[in-house]
Design an enzyme around this catalytic site. Structure first.
Site, PDB file in Angstrom:
ATOM      1  N   ASP A   7       0.882  -1.170   0.000  1.00  0.00           N
ATOM      2  CA  ASP A   7       0.000   0.000   0.000  1.00  0.00           C
ATOM      3  C   ASP A   7       0.917   1.216   0.000  1.00  0.00           C
ATOM      4  O   ASP A   7       1.478   1.577   1.036  1.00  0.00           O
ATOM      5  CB  ASP A   7      -0.897  -0.003   1.228  1.00  0.00           C
ATOM      6  CG  ASP A   7      -1.843   1.186   1.252  1.00  0.00           C
ATOM      7  OD1 ASP A   7      -2.301   1.610   0.171  1.00  0.00           O
ATOM      8  OD2 ASP A   7      -2.125   1.699   2.352  1.00  0.00           O
ATOM      9  N   GLU A  67      -1.482  -0.989  -4.928  1.00  0.00           N
ATOM     10  CA  GLU A  67      -2.709  -0.246  -5.177  1.00  0.00           C
ATOM     11  C   GLU A  67      -2.424   0.842  -6.197  1.00  0.00           C
ATOM     12  O   GLU A  67      -1.388   1.500  -6.139  1.00  0.00           O
ATOM     13  CB  GLU A  67      -3.205   0.374  -3.872  1.00  0.00           C
ATOM     14  CG  GLU A  67      -4.533   1.080  -3.987  1.00  0.00           C
ATOM     15  CD  GLU A  67      -5.013   1.609  -2.656  1.00  0.00           C
ATOM     16  OE1 GLU A  67      -6.059   1.132  -2.192  1.00  0.00           O
ATOM     17  OE2 GLU A  67      -4.342   2.487  -2.091  1.00  0.00           O
ATOM     18  N   ASP A 141      -2.741   1.139   6.737  1.00  0.00           N
ATOM     19  CA  ASP A 141      -1.822   0.849   5.626  1.00  0.00           C
ATOM     20  C   ASP A 141      -1.459  -0.635   5.607  1.00  0.00           C
ATOM     21  O   ASP A 141      -1.320  -1.241   4.543  1.00  0.00           O
ATOM     22  CB  ASP A 141      -0.541   1.688   5.754  1.00  0.00           C
ATOM     23  CG  ASP A 141      -0.836   3.163   5.848  1.00  0.00           C
ATOM     24  OD1 ASP A 141      -1.083   3.786   4.810  1.00  0.00           O
ATOM     25  OD2 ASP A 141      -0.838   3.684   6.975  1.00  0.00           O
TER      26      ASP A 141
END
Length: 171
Positions: A7, A67, A141
């Protein structure tokens, strides 16, 4: 197959590692890497790059999933996030260019929680149910990174990349 989920962030980044053996998916590790102690942003990309290289060397993943960029209202924040993400992608691309995948936030949430606009708390609860144990997430996260890795594990089984693209376009 070992999957590293990342992330991306300019202040901190979440990471998670899972192992896929047939239909069995096992949680191996996760955490948060902090970069906000480096005051001058222009010094962060090299630290970010090196931290991802260290993760790659430690866990030796077969695949990395990240992501995709999200909409950020503040252009300065978006530029910093893009630079940090670029450093991460460069680190991964040097070792696993053909096994690097990105997923939209909506597809990640849909894959894990069944709803593309699920809350972060819902995603965490779903992850704990899926892996069958309480996971002490230090930050969103970290749980986001685990969701990203799991998203790849679930969606890589799609019969073709074309189906995945079509599915993502509907979200």
């Amino acid at each position: 197959m070992i999957i590293l989920g990342i992330d991306p962030g300019s202040r901190k980044a979440g990471y998670a590692v899972i192992k896929v053996e047939g239909r069995k998916i096992t949680y191996l590790s996760s955490g948060v890497i902090r970069y906000d102690h480096i005051v001058e942003f222009y010094k962060r990309p090299v630290v970010i790059y090196n931290s991802i290289i260290k993760l790659m060397d430690e866990f030796r993943p077969d695949t990395v999933s990240v992501e995709s960029l999200v909409f950020v209202k503040n252009p300065s924040s978006l530029m910093k996030l893009a630079q940090a993400r670029g450093a991460m992608l460069a680190a991964v691309g040097g070792k696993l260019c053909d096994n690097l995948f990105e997923y939209s936030p909506n597809l990640i949430k849909m894959s894990v929680a069944g709803h593309g606009h699920a809350s972060k708390e819902s995603v965490q609860k779903c992850l704990e149910m899926i892996f069958g144990k309480k996971i002490d997430f230090k930050a969103y996260d970290e749980s986001d990174a685990l969701a990203i890795a799991l998203c790849h594990a679930l969606n890589s089984r799609a019969s073709s990349k074309q189906q995945l693209v079509k599915r993502e376009q509907r979200l």
